[in-house]
Scaffold this active site. Structure first.
Site, PDB file in Angstrom:
ATOM      1  N   VAL A 209       0.843  -1.197   0.000  1.00  0.00           N
ATOM      2  CA  VAL A 209       0.000   0.000   0.000  1.00  0.00           C
ATOM      3  C   VAL A 209       0.879   1.249   0.000  1.00  0.00           C
ATOM      4  O   VAL A 209       0.517   2.272  -0.584  1.00  0.00           O
ATOM      5  CB  VAL A 209      -0.969  -0.012   1.196  1.00  0.00           C
TER       6      VAL A 209
ATOM      7  N   THR B 231      -2.352  -5.833   6.973  1.00  0.00           N
ATOM      8  CA  THR B 231      -1.683  -5.412   8.194  1.00  0.00           C
ATOM      9  C   THR B 231      -2.145  -3.996   8.540  1.00  0.00           C
ATOM     10  O   THR B 231      -2.783  -3.319   7.729  1.00  0.00           O
ATOM     11  CB  THR B 231      -0.158  -5.403   8.001  1.00  0.00           C
TER      12      THR B 231
ATOM     13  N   THR C 294       8.710 -13.615  -1.465  1.00  0.00           N
ATOM     14  CA  THR C 294      10.114 -13.990  -1.664  1.00  0.00           C
ATOM     15  C   THR C 294      10.598 -14.948  -0.594  1.00  0.00           C
ATOM     16  O   THR C 294      11.783 -15.284  -0.550  1.00  0.00           O
ATOM     17  CB  THR C 294      11.016 -12.738  -1.656  1.00  0.00           C
ATOM     18  N   GLY C 295       9.708 -15.401   0.290  1.00  0.00           N
ATOM     19  CA  GLY C 295      10.102 -16.254   1.406  1.00  0.00           C
ATOM     20  C   GLY C 295      10.460 -17.666   0.975  1.00  0.00           C
ATOM     21  O   GLY C 295       9.909 -18.201   0.013  1.00  0.00           O
TER      22      GLY C 295
ATOM     23  N   GLY D 280      11.364 -22.710   8.309  1.00  0.00           N
ATOM     24  CA  GLY D 280      10.124 -23.153   8.945  1.00  0.00           C
ATOM     25  C   GLY D 280       9.088 -22.064   9.123  1.00  0.00           C
ATOM     26  O   GLY D 280       8.083 -22.269   9.812  1.00  0.00           O
TER      27      GLY D 280
ATOM     28  N   SER E 113      -1.196 -29.810   3.922  1.00  0.00           N
ATOM     29  CA  SER E 113      -1.041 -30.736   5.050  1.00  0.00           C
ATOM     30  C   SER E 113      -1.849 -30.304   6.267  1.00  0.00           C
ATOM     31  O   SER E 113      -2.236 -31.131   7.090  1.00  0.00           O
ATOM     32  CB  SER E 113       0.444 -30.875   5.417  1.00  0.00           C
TER      33      SER E 113
ATOM     34  N   LYS F  59      -5.660 -26.405   4.874  1.00  0.00           N
ATOM     35  CA  LYS F  59      -5.976 -25.020   4.526  1.00  0.00           C
ATOM     36  C   LYS F  59      -6.127 -24.813   3.016  1.00  0.00           C
ATOM     37  O   LYS F  59      -6.622 -23.779   2.575  1.00  0.00           O
ATOM     38  CB  LYS F  59      -4.901 -24.090   5.098  1.00  0.00           C
TER      39      LYS F  59
ATOM     40  N   ALA G  24       6.210  -8.704  -4.991  1.00  0.00           N
ATOM     41  CA  ALA G  24       4.849  -8.575  -5.524  1.00  0.00           C
ATOM     42  C   ALA G  24       4.638  -7.354  -6.414  1.00  0.00           C
ATOM     43  O   ALA G  24       3.769  -7.383  -7.291  1.00  0.00           O
ATOM     44  CB  ALA G  24       3.846  -8.555  -4.374  1.00  0.00           C
TER      45      ALA G  24
END
Length: 376
Positions: A108, A131, A308-309, A314, A326, A329, A343
């Site tokens: 934003v 957020t 980009t993660g 984990g 798994s 979801k 993005a």
């Protein structure tokens, strides 16, 4: 030292067998061949993006994401076979996939804001999760501009000049002062309505009210208010809005936010949808909040992640869609896509090849069907 090396003029069989190992083509029969766009055909962006699927690497992921979003957009309940006890009524004709859009605050702050606003302005998405920064930055931009800067600008020098850096963007600190002047009287009204009318304020209700009060057509949340699209922000206090609420609590204490009503509302959006789709830009709380809501319907039918993660640490942000499968979801038979990219590069392309191409105003019946009940 070994001296058993024999020199001959014949090519060693082991070398030939290793280098010229024969391929089994059985697994390749149904796979497309790698091929990029031929600019000898001229500049045709639609054809260019169509070839992304066969370019390889992340271009292919972008092409697959375009297809997945188009599947979300095109699904209609009326195209599904009637189940026992169902009527082939008008509601089936206007029931579409419920699309959840999530994004982080930096988007934003950037020019992606205008693309998100376009989607909300035309009711192309049904549920939003952002957020806190993704909420306040929209309102702040209605009050004062954000400027282009550079990534390498020194923090110490910027701080002395009252300039805040978001990547290669610059936000004058005065903008937040203007935001304080704008929002404080509204928070006063909220406390008053809480006391006199018994209004129960949730983060989504607060955002809805602020969207109404900003009354600005550049605003994402103005259109969310106008089009009755719910916006959830489970960490609403984690930003400038939280700063303002902190100061406000000393001047006019008493404002209470109910987060339980919001979690019930967003989960029920998923539970009662005939089909659900997730478009999630970035990671963290917005990604998990949308995915977790879709757990309550045993998974989303369509999913596109852009971030980009990576998964080696984990983190939920870096997790591939298969990890969400798994957890229940994402549906077992879904074809989710993750694009490993920042993005602001990818999302304009995705919208250009999906929503913008198929844009058609929703009928009053379709809009009515997707209206929320949380504010009723």
């Amino acid at each position: 030292m070994s001296t058993n090396t024999t020199t001959t003029n014949a090519t060693p069989e082991l070398a030939k067998e290793s280098v010229f190992f024969q391929s089994n083509h059985e697994d390749l029969k149904n796979r497309p061949k790698v091929r990029g766009y031929d600019f000898n055909e001229g500049v045709d962006f639609s054809k260019l993006f169509e070839t992304y699927k066969t370019i390889g690497y992340q271009a292919s992921a972008v092409g697959e994401a375009i297809d997945e979003i188009n599947r979300m957009i095109s699904w209609r309940l009326v195209d599904e076979p009637l189940k026992e006890g169902e009527d082939d009524d008008e509601e089936r004709k206007v029931t579409r996939c419920k699309i959840f859009l999530g994004y982080t605050s930096n988007l934003v702050s950037s020019g992606v804001r205008e693309i998100i606003r376009y989607l909300v302005q035309h009711s192309m998405v049904d549920v939003i999760v952002s957020t806190a920064g993704g909420v306040e930055e929209d309102f702040i931009k209605c009050l004062a501009p954000t400027y282009m800067g550079e990534f390498h600008l020194e923090g110490e020098k910027l701080r002395r000049k009252g300039l805040n850096r978001i990547g290669n963007l610059l936000v004058p600190n005065d903008n937040y002062c203007k935001f304080e002047d704008w929002i404080m009287p509204i928070l006063d009204q909220m406390v008053e309505e809480q006391k006199t009318k018994g209004t129960v304020w949730t983060p989504s209700r607060v955002i809805n009210r602020l969207g109404k009060e900003i009354n600005h057509e550049d605003s994402i949340y103005y259109w969310a208010w106008k089009n009755d699209i719910p916006v959830y922000s489970p960490a609403l206090t984690d930003g400038s809005i939280g700063d303002m609420m902190y100061f406000h609590s000393y001047n006019t204490p008493g404002l209470v936010l109910d987060i339980i009503s919001d979690i019930r509302a967003i989960n029920n959006h998923a539970v009662y949808s005939k089909k659900s789709g997730m478009i999630i830009l970035g990671g963290g709380v917005i990604k998990h909040h949308i995915c977790n809501a879709n757990l309550f319907r045993n998974g989303a039918d369509y999913s596109v992640f852009v971030n980009t993660g990576n998964e080696f640490d984990g983190s939920d942000s870096g997790a591939r869609p298969d990890e969400a499968v798994s957890w229940g979801k994402i549906k077992l038979d879904a074809k989710p896509v993750k694009v490993y990219s920042e993005a602001s590069i990818v999302f304009p392309i995705l919208v250009a090849e999906t929503f913008a191409k198929t844009f058609k105003k929703k009928s009053p019946e379709e809009l009515k069907l997707n209206k929320r009940s949380i504010f009723d």
